[in-house]
Design an enzyme around this catalytic site. Structure first.
Site, PDB file in Angstrom:
ATOM      1  N   GLU A 190       8.213   5.344  -3.890  1.00 63.57           N
ATOM      2  CA  GLU A 190       8.147   4.631  -3.174  1.00 63.57           C
ATOM      3  C   GLU A 190       9.185   3.246  -3.848  1.00 63.57           C
ATOM      4  O   GLU A 190       9.118   2.534  -5.031  1.00 63.57           O
ATOM      5  CB  GLU A 190       6.948   4.119  -3.848  1.00 63.57           C
ATOM      6  CG  GLU A 190       5.767   4.850  -3.546  1.00 63.57           C
ATOM      7  CD  GLU A 190       4.510   4.400  -4.694  1.00 63.57           C
ATOM      8  OE1 GLU A 190       3.720   3.599  -5.478  1.00 63.57           O
ATOM      9  OE2 GLU A 190       2.935   5.237  -3.663  1.00 63.57           O
ATOM     10  N   HIS A 223       3.961  -0.893  -6.582  1.00 58.58           N
ATOM     11  CA  HIS A 223       3.169   0.241  -5.601  1.00 58.58           C
ATOM     12  C   HIS A 223       4.061  -0.146  -4.416  1.00 58.58           C
ATOM     13  O   HIS A 223       4.407  -1.144  -4.260  1.00 58.58           O
ATOM     14  CB  HIS A 223       1.831   1.274  -5.731  1.00 58.58           C
ATOM     15  CG  HIS A 223       2.248   1.727  -6.930  1.00 58.58           C
ATOM     16  ND1 HIS A 223       1.932   3.194  -7.039  1.00 58.58           N
ATOM     17  CD2 HIS A 223       1.561   1.715  -9.077  1.00 58.58           C
ATOM     18  CE1 HIS A 223       1.882   3.623  -9.142  1.00 58.58           C
ATOM     19  NE2 HIS A 223       1.339   1.950  -9.273  1.00 58.58           N
ATOM     20  N   GLU A 259       0.342  -3.498  -3.983  1.00 60.86           N
ATOM     21  CA  GLU A 259       1.167  -2.348  -2.928  1.00 60.86           C
ATOM     22  C   GLU A 259       2.032  -3.165  -1.951  1.00 60.86           C
ATOM     23  O   GLU A 259       1.417  -3.811  -1.151  1.00 60.86           O
ATOM     24  CB  GLU A 259      -0.377  -1.779  -2.321  1.00 60.86           C
ATOM     25  CG  GLU A 259      -0.992  -1.004  -3.567  1.00 60.86           C
ATOM     26  CD  GLU A 259      -0.796   0.634  -3.470  1.00 60.86           C
ATOM     27  OE1 GLU A 259      -0.019   1.414  -3.324  1.00 60.86           O
ATOM     28  OE2 GLU A 259      -1.418   1.026  -4.176  1.00 60.86           O
ATOM     29  N   HIS A 269       5.395   5.337  -8.932  1.00 63.69           N
ATOM     30  CA  HIS A 269       5.558   7.153  -7.655  1.00 63.69           C
ATOM     31  C   HIS A 269       6.671   7.283  -7.072  1.00 63.69           C
ATOM     32  O   HIS A 269       7.272   6.279  -7.134  1.00 63.69           O
ATOM     33  CB  HIS A 269       4.167   6.558  -6.926  1.00 63.69           C
ATOM     34  CG  HIS A 269       3.367   7.059  -7.535  1.00 63.69           C
ATOM     35  ND1 HIS A 269       2.486   6.078  -7.272  1.00 63.69           N
ATOM     36  CD2 HIS A 269       2.762   7.978  -8.435  1.00 63.69           C
ATOM     37  CE1 HIS A 269       0.850   6.624  -7.441  1.00 63.69           C
ATOM     38  NE2 HIS A 269       1.353   7.630  -8.175  1.00 63.69           N
TER      39      HIS A 269
HETATM   40  O1  0X9 Z   1      -3.374   5.360  -6.098  1.00 63.00           O
HETATM   41  C1  0X9 Z   1      -3.376   4.917  -6.675  1.00 63.00           C
HETATM   42  O2  0X9 Z   1      -2.060   5.346  -7.915  1.00 63.00           O
HETATM   43  C2  0X9 Z   1      -2.222   3.623  -6.499  1.00 63.00           C
HETATM   44  N1  0X9 Z   1      -1.441   3.211  -4.757  1.00 63.00           N
HETATM   45  S1  0X9 Z   1      -0.880   4.467  -4.529  1.00 63.00           S
HETATM   46  O3  0X9 Z   1      -0.713   4.798  -3.156  1.00 63.00           O
HETATM   47  N2  0X9 Z   1       0.405   3.530  -4.724  1.00 63.00           N
HETATM   48  O4  0X9 Z   1      -0.591   6.162  -4.448  1.00 63.00           O
HETATM   49  C3  0X9 Z   1      -3.292   3.136  -6.735  1.00 63.00           C
HETATM   50  C4  0X9 Z   1      -3.957   2.665  -7.956  1.00 63.00           C
HETATM   51  C5  0X9 Z   1      -4.614   2.044  -8.063  1.00 63.00           C
HETATM   52  N3  0X9 Z   1      -5.864   1.846  -8.990  1.00 63.00           N
HETATM   53  C6  0X9 Z   1      -7.146   2.439  -8.186  1.00 63.00           C
HETATM   54  N4  0X9 Z   1      -7.045   2.846  -7.117  1.00 63.00           N
HETATM   55  N5  0X9 Z   1      -7.671   2.921  -8.872  1.00 63.00           N
HETATM   56 ZN    ZN Z   2       1.748   4.240  -5.926  1.00 60.31          ZN
END
Ligand code: 0X9
Ligand code: ZN
Length: 457
Positions: free
Chosen positions: A177, A301, A371, A174
């Site tokens: 980030e 992330h 994260e 991302h």
């Molecule tokens: O949403 C995402 O891609 C990740 N969080 S972010 O805030 N960095 O965008 C987390 C991905 C984790 N995967 C799931 N929640 N399935």
């Molecule tokens: Zn992310």
């Protein structure tokens, strides 16, 4: 570093924000929204609508949404508690002044694309016997996707192929980030600077290590292209409707398009036209498929301070009990070092097409998503926490990274006996729940936030 940083609140924004320092045309910034939701099922519905969820509280989520996604959320009956615009998305920073196409001056320690290339070349030049820069592919805009390969066996370094167990670290799926670039880069710097330290030396001699700090340079360069942050998440592919960007963490093939991702190209979580439609994810695919020795992978992330493991596309738990136990044991151990919360990804919300579901589900690699800090947008600066946090975040995460490299030979080892070499005497940061006082910036809302006392080393 624990000083709360407030995010600048809304001032009117137009369709385009133009920096005074550079005539770089940028799209409208997404809104930061607070939406009432109490369960993971509700959060998944919000994710399905195209919102990128960034923080979860007991009574709702905070995330980024563009107009279509917000309309869908409302239509689905969710209560939008507040929406926040950002004048420039600077996260409280001043702009970059005269230095266009770069970080704001107070964040100059963060690496832009050219600085990252220079640093990787410098490291490989200084340690040419054990480190080499490899190109894994090219982005939509033609930038090289680079990785640093660290291997002490000359023929393996030259060929790029190793019989040693491999550990892979990836940053920057991302764009906004940026801290997710710095931490793997610092890991590379640390491993090479400390190459004669006996513990590190042993890891280097017995493992094949790949560090890919900047997977999405088009996106991260765009994010800083005016000198002010653009809060950009996706890559910079031009979509068929004229909008830009695919969410690289929704573009992997394992149960692609199975929830928590959007098929509206304007959305933050746009999954792309098909699995691996993007140059950047194709580069990761080819790279991982070409290295059957990879056993451990970590995708960095920000933000929220979490240690996540598969699955992300389903609420089901991994149905191989030993694998699940490895994940849970490792995540718990690492959480003692960095103080982050360990959990299955889909406990947050369903998201399909993410990196680690593919690297684990399709490739059999034990895979985690971190994260990184901070915990919150309002207290800690969200994606833009300031360069002052970099050292602490790296120190918090060094042991977890070394632990992963160590376990690459056989992750099931964690089930046999506790690993004595990794800080068994280490005390986890003391946690306490605190109610945050209204800071006057968030429309009178209160947020339940789990605070940490700083870790001691
Ligand atoms: O949403 C995402 O891609 C990740 N969080 S972010 O805030 N960095 O965008 C987390 C991905 C984790 N995967 C799931 N929640 N399935
Ligand atoms: Zn992310």
């Amino acid at each position: 570093m624990n000083t709360p940083r407030m995010v600048a609140t809304a001032l009117a924004i137009g369709l385009f924000s133009l920096s005074s320092s550079a005539a770089v045309q940028t799209e409208e910034l997404p809104k930061y929204v607070n939406i009432a939701a109490k369960t993971k099922e509700q959060r998944t519905l919000i994710a399905n609508a195209g919102v990128s969820i960034e923080a979860i509280r007991s009574d709702g989520i905070w995330g980024f949404a563009r107009p279509n996604a917000l309309a869908r959320v409302k239509k689905a009956g969710f209560k939008v508690l507040s929406t926040h615009s950002f004048e420039t998305g600077r996260g409280g920073h001043q702009g970059g002044g005269m230095s266009a196409k770069d970080f704001p001056s107070e964040d100059s320690r963060f690496h832009n694309y050219n600085e990252l290339i220079t640093e990787l070349d410098t490291l490989a030049g200084k340690h040419s016997d054990i480190a080499k820069v490899e190109q894994l592919g090219k982005t939509t805009e033609g930038r090289k996707i680079l990785a640093l390969h660290i291997n002490t066996t000359p023929i393996e370094l030259q060929s790029g192929q190793s019989t040693k167990p491999g550990a892979v670290f990836i940053g920057n799926h991302h764009a906004r980030e940026h801290l997710s670039i710095e931490i793997p880069l610092m890991l590379a710097q640390h491993l090479l600077a400390k190459r004669n330290d006996p513990a590190i030396q042993k890891l280097l001699e017995t493992r094949d290590i790949w560090i890919l700090p900047m997977l999405n340079p088009d996106g991260s360069e765009y994010d800083i292209a005016t000198g002010d942050y653009q809060m950009w998440r996706k890559n910079r592919a031009k979509n068929h409707d004229g909008t830009y960007g695919v969410d690289l963490n929704r573009n992997y093939s394992y149960f692609w398009n199975h929830g928590g991702a959007s098929n509206d190209p304007s959305d933050e979580t746009y999954m792309g036209t098909k699995p691996f439609s993007e140059n950047e994810t194709q580069a990761v695919k080819a790279f991982v498929e070409a290295h059957k020795n990879f056993k451990i992978l970590l995708s960095f992330h920000t933000f929220s301070e979490l240690i996540l493991y598969p699955w992300g596309h389903t609420y089901d738990k991994i149905n191989k009990p030993r694998d699940l136990q490895v994940y849970e044991t490792m995540a718990k151990q690492m959480s003692k070092w960095n103080g982050y919360t360990p959990q299955q990804s889909s406990d947050l919300y369903i998201a399909s097409g993410d990196t680690t579901d593919w690297t684990y589900g399709q490739q059999g690699i034990f895979s985690f998503t971190f994260e990184l800090s901070p915990r919150s947008m309002w207290f800690g600066g969200g994606f833009y926490p300031g360069e002052g946090v970099i050292d602490k975040v790296f120190n918090d995460n060094l042991k977890p990274c070394l632990y992963m490299i160590d376990l690459a030979d056989d992750p099931y080892r964690v089930l046999a006996k506790p690993l004595m070499s990794y800080g068994s005497s280490y005390q986890a940061p003391e946690k306490f729940i605190s109610k945050i006082q209204n800071d006057g910036q968030n429309n009178g809302l209160f947020a339940d936030v789990l605070f940490e006392k700083p870790a001691k080393f």
